[in-house]
Design a protein around this motif. Structure first.
Motif, PDB file in Angstrom:
ATOM      1  N   PRO A  27       0.827  -1.201   0.000  1.00 38.58           N
ATOM      2  CA  PRO A  27       0.000   0.000   0.000  1.00 38.58           C
ATOM      3  C   PRO A  27       0.865   1.257   0.000  1.00 38.58           C
ATOM      4  O   PRO A  27       1.873   1.329   0.698  1.00 38.58           O
ATOM      5  N   GLY A  28       0.484   2.205  -0.834  1.00 39.22           N
ATOM      6  CA  GLY A  28       1.206   3.463  -0.898  1.00 39.22           C
ATOM      7  C   GLY A  28       2.548   3.395  -1.616  1.00 39.22           C
ATOM      8  O   GLY A  28       3.303   4.361  -1.603  1.00 39.22           O
ATOM      9  N   MET A  29       2.846   2.272  -2.268  1.00 37.81           N
ATOM     10  CA  MET A  29       4.138   2.103  -2.941  1.00 37.81           C
ATOM     11  C   MET A  29       4.354   3.174  -4.003  1.00 37.81           C
ATOM     12  O   MET A  29       3.412   3.782  -4.500  1.00 37.81           O
ATOM     13  N   SER A  30       5.592   3.393  -4.349  1.00 42.49           N
ATOM     14  CA  SER A  30       5.921   4.338  -5.412  1.00 42.49           C
ATOM     15  C   SER A  30       5.470   3.780  -6.753  1.00 42.49           C
ATOM     16  O   SER A  30       5.580   2.584  -7.009  1.00 42.49           O
ATOM     17  N   LEU A  31       4.974   4.651  -7.595  1.00 46.21           N
ATOM     18  CA  LEU A  31       4.617   4.272  -8.964  1.00 46.21           C
ATOM     19  C   LEU A  31       5.514   4.979  -9.969  1.00 46.21           C
ATOM     20  O   LEU A  31       5.253   4.959 -11.166  1.00 46.21           O
ATOM     21  N   ALA A  32       6.612   5.563  -9.485  1.00 46.37           N
ATOM     22  CA  ALA A  32       7.578   6.213 -10.368  1.00 46.37           C
ATOM     23  C   ALA A  32       8.242   5.149 -11.242  1.00 46.37           C
ATOM     24  O   ALA A  32       8.303   3.974 -10.867  1.00 46.37           O
ATOM     25  N   PRO A  33       8.728   5.533 -12.406  1.00 48.68           N
ATOM     26  CA  PRO A  33       9.395   4.555 -13.265  1.00 48.68           C
ATOM     27  C   PRO A  33      10.487   3.803 -12.501  1.00 48.68           C
ATOM     28  O   PRO A  33      11.263   4.409 -11.770  1.00 48.68           O
ATOM     29  N   GLY A  34      10.507   2.488 -12.667  1.00 47.15           N
ATOM     30  CA  GLY A  34      11.491   1.672 -11.965  1.00 47.15           C
ATOM     31  C   GLY A  34      12.860   1.760 -12.599  1.00 47.15           C
ATOM     32  O   GLY A  34      12.988   1.897 -13.816  1.00 47.15           O
ATOM     33  N   GLN A  35      13.885   1.665 -11.774  1.00 45.94           N
ATOM     34  CA  GLN A  35      15.262   1.668 -12.256  1.00 45.94           C
ATOM     35  C   GLN A  35      15.761   0.245 -12.515  1.00 45.94           C
ATOM     36  O   GLN A  35      16.781   0.057 -13.160  1.00 45.94           O
ATOM     37  N   ALA A  40      10.094  -2.036 -12.219  1.00 45.35           N
ATOM     38  CA  ALA A  40       9.337  -1.705 -13.431  1.00 45.35           C
ATOM     39  C   ALA A  40       8.151  -2.650 -13.610  1.00 45.35           C
ATOM     40  O   ALA A  40       7.047  -2.214 -13.939  1.00 45.35           O
ATOM     41  N   VAL A  41       8.359  -3.943 -13.390  1.00 42.78           N
ATOM     42  CA  VAL A  41       7.280  -4.923 -13.562  1.00 42.78           C
ATOM     43  C   VAL A  41       6.204  -4.720 -12.501  1.00 42.78           C
ATOM     44  O   VAL A  41       5.011  -4.641 -12.817  1.00 42.78           O
ATOM     45  N   MET A  45       2.394  -3.255 -13.484  1.00 40.14           N
ATOM     46  CA  MET A  45       1.131  -3.985 -13.344  1.00 40.14           C
ATOM     47  C   MET A  45       0.091  -3.146 -12.613  1.00 40.14           C
ATOM     48  O   MET A  45      -1.077  -3.109 -13.000  1.00 40.14           O
ATOM     49  N   VAL A  46       0.514  -2.463 -11.554  1.00 39.62           N
ATOM     50  CA  VAL A  46      -0.413  -1.602 -10.816  1.00 39.62           C
ATOM     51  C   VAL A  46      -0.882  -0.453 -11.704  1.00 39.62           C
ATOM     52  O   VAL A  46      -2.069  -0.126 -11.745  1.00 39.62           O
ATOM     53  N   LEU A  47       0.044   0.140 -12.437  1.00 44.99           N
ATOM     54  CA  LEU A  47      -0.317   1.247 -13.328  1.00 44.99           C
ATOM     55  C   LEU A  47      -1.278   0.801 -14.430  1.00 44.99           C
ATOM     56  O   LEU A  47      -2.150   1.575 -14.844  1.00 44.99           O
ATOM     57  N   MET A  48      -1.144  -0.450 -14.900  1.00 43.11           N
ATOM     58  CA  MET A  48      -2.082  -0.951 -15.916  1.00 43.11           C
ATOM     59  C   MET A  48      -3.499  -0.995 -15.361  1.00 43.11           C
ATOM     60  O   MET A  48      -4.450  -0.585 -16.027  1.00 43.11           O
ATOM     61  N   VAL A  49      -3.657  -1.477 -14.136  1.00 50.32           N
ATOM     62  CA  VAL A  49      -4.993  -1.555 -13.551  1.00 50.32           C
ATOM     63  C   VAL A  49      -5.538  -0.150 -13.297  1.00 50.32           C
ATOM     64  O   VAL A  49      -6.688   0.144 -13.628  1.00 50.32           O
ATOM     65  N   LEU A  50      -4.714   0.718 -12.720  1.00 47.14           N
ATOM     66  CA  LEU A  50      -5.173   2.092 -12.474  1.00 47.14           C
ATOM     67  C   LEU A  50      -5.508   2.801 -13.786  1.00 47.14           C
ATOM     68  O   LEU A  50      -6.477   3.563 -13.856  1.00 47.14           O
ATOM     69  N   GLY A  51      -4.742   2.547 -14.832  1.00 46.88           N
ATOM     70  CA  GLY A  51      -5.029   3.131 -16.141  1.00 46.88           C
ATOM     71  C   GLY A  51      -6.335   2.620 -16.721  1.00 46.88           C
ATOM     72  O   GLY A  51      -7.102   3.386 -17.325  1.00 46.88           O
ATOM     73  N   ALA A  52      -6.603   1.332 -16.539  1.00 41.53           N
ATOM     74  CA  ALA A  52      -7.870   0.768 -17.011  1.00 41.53           C
ATOM     75  C   ALA A  52      -9.048   1.407 -16.281  1.00 41.53           C
ATOM     76  O   ALA A  52     -10.091   1.692 -16.886  1.00 41.53           O
ATOM     77  N   ILE A  53      -8.873   1.645 -14.994  1.00 42.85           N
ATOM     78  CA  ILE A  53      -9.924   2.308 -14.212  1.00 42.85           C
ATOM     79  C   ILE A  53     -10.175   3.710 -14.775  1.00 42.85           C
ATOM     80  O   ILE A  53     -11.326   4.118 -14.981  1.00 42.85           O
ATOM     81  N   GLU A  54      -9.098   4.453 -15.025  1.00 39.95           N
ATOM     82  CA  GLU A  54      -9.235   5.811 -15.583  1.00 39.95           C
ATOM     83  C   GLU A  54      -9.962   5.784 -16.925  1.00 39.95           C
ATOM     84  O   GLU A  54     -10.845   6.614 -17.177  1.00 39.95           O
ATOM     85  N   CYS A  55      -9.602   4.840 -17.799  1.00 44.27           N
ATOM     86  CA  CYS A  55     -10.261   4.744 -19.113  1.00 44.27           C
ATOM     87  C   CYS A  55     -11.745   4.420 -18.958  1.00 44.27           C
ATOM     88  O   CYS A  55     -12.581   4.997 -19.664  1.00 44.27           O
ATOM     89  N   ALA A  56     -12.071   3.505 -18.055  1.00 42.06           N
ATOM     90  CA  ALA A  56     -13.477   3.148 -17.834  1.00 42.06           C
ATOM     91  C   ALA A  56     -14.261   4.345 -17.302  1.00 42.06           C
ATOM     92  O   ALA A  56     -15.403   4.593 -17.729  1.00 42.06           O
ATOM     93  N   LEU A  57     -13.664   5.100 -16.388  1.00 48.01           N
ATOM     94  CA  LEU A  57     -14.337   6.293 -15.857  1.00 48.01           C
ATOM     95  C   LEU A  57     -14.557   7.327 -16.962  1.00 48.01           C
ATOM     96  O   LEU A  57     -15.627   7.931 -17.050  1.00 48.01           O
ATOM     97  N   ASP A  58     -13.541   7.525 -17.799  1.00 49.57           N
ATOM     98  CA  ASP A  58     -13.677   8.473 -18.915  1.00 49.57           C
ATOM     99  C   ASP A  58     -14.799   8.059 -19.863  1.00 49.57           C
ATOM    100  O   ASP A  58     -15.585   8.900 -20.313  1.00 49.57           O
ATOM    101  N   GLU A  59     -14.871   6.772 -20.199  1.00 46.18           N
ATOM    102  CA  GLU A  59     -15.931   6.266 -21.084  1.00 46.18           C
ATOM    103  C   GLU A  59     -17.302   6.484 -20.471  1.00 46.18           C
ATOM    104  O   GLU A  59     -18.238   6.891 -21.145  1.00 46.18           O
ATOM    105  N   PHE A  60     -17.431   6.189 -19.186  1.00 46.83           N
ATOM    106  CA  PHE A  60     -18.705   6.374 -18.499  1.00 46.83           C
ATOM    107  C   PHE A  60     -19.128   7.832 -18.570  1.00 46.83           C
ATOM    108  O   PHE A  60     -20.269   8.146 -18.906  1.00 46.83           O
TER     109      PHE A  60
END
Length: 104
Positions: A27-35, A40-41, A45-60
């Motif tokens: 919880p609360g981990m950094s989402l900055a680009p990994g070195q 990075a992996v 993965m977390v950014l993919m899920v959060l991005g999907a949420i953002e896209c779904a909200l935008d579509e709605f």
């Protein structure tokens, strides 16, 4: 609904040879680009899920013209809740509650 982070990790393990990194999610981990690959992996993965949420909200918003309610649930709900910047409600047992009410 979206695939969980665990399912994405298993697909990476199964379908790639070079991306077998330990899970490092918190919880609360950094989402900055990994070195390093591990960061990075795990962050990707977390950014993919959060991005999907953002896209779904935008579509709605585009289709309905209103601000949707966002409920986070499931095995990754607490992790995503700690990282999601949008107003939301964490409902850890929503899926099980729904199944219980539909199958008494």
């Amino acid at each position: 609904m979206a695939p969980g982070i665990g399912l994405m990790r298993r697909a990476l393990y199964r379908d790639t040879d070079a991306v077998k990194v330990p899970e490092a999610l918190a919880p609360g981990m950094s989402l900055a680009p990994g070195q390093e690959t591990e960061d990075a992996v795990n962050r990707g993965m977390v950014l993919m899920v959060l991005g999907a949420i953002e896209c779904a909200l935008d579509e709605f918003r585009r289709e309905v013209g209103a601000e949707p309610l966002l409920w986070l649930t499931g095995g990754d709900g607490a992790l995503l809740s700690s990282l999601c910047r949008r107003p939301h409600q964490l409902v850890p047992e929503l899926v099980l509650d729904g199944l219980a009410s539909s199958n008494p």
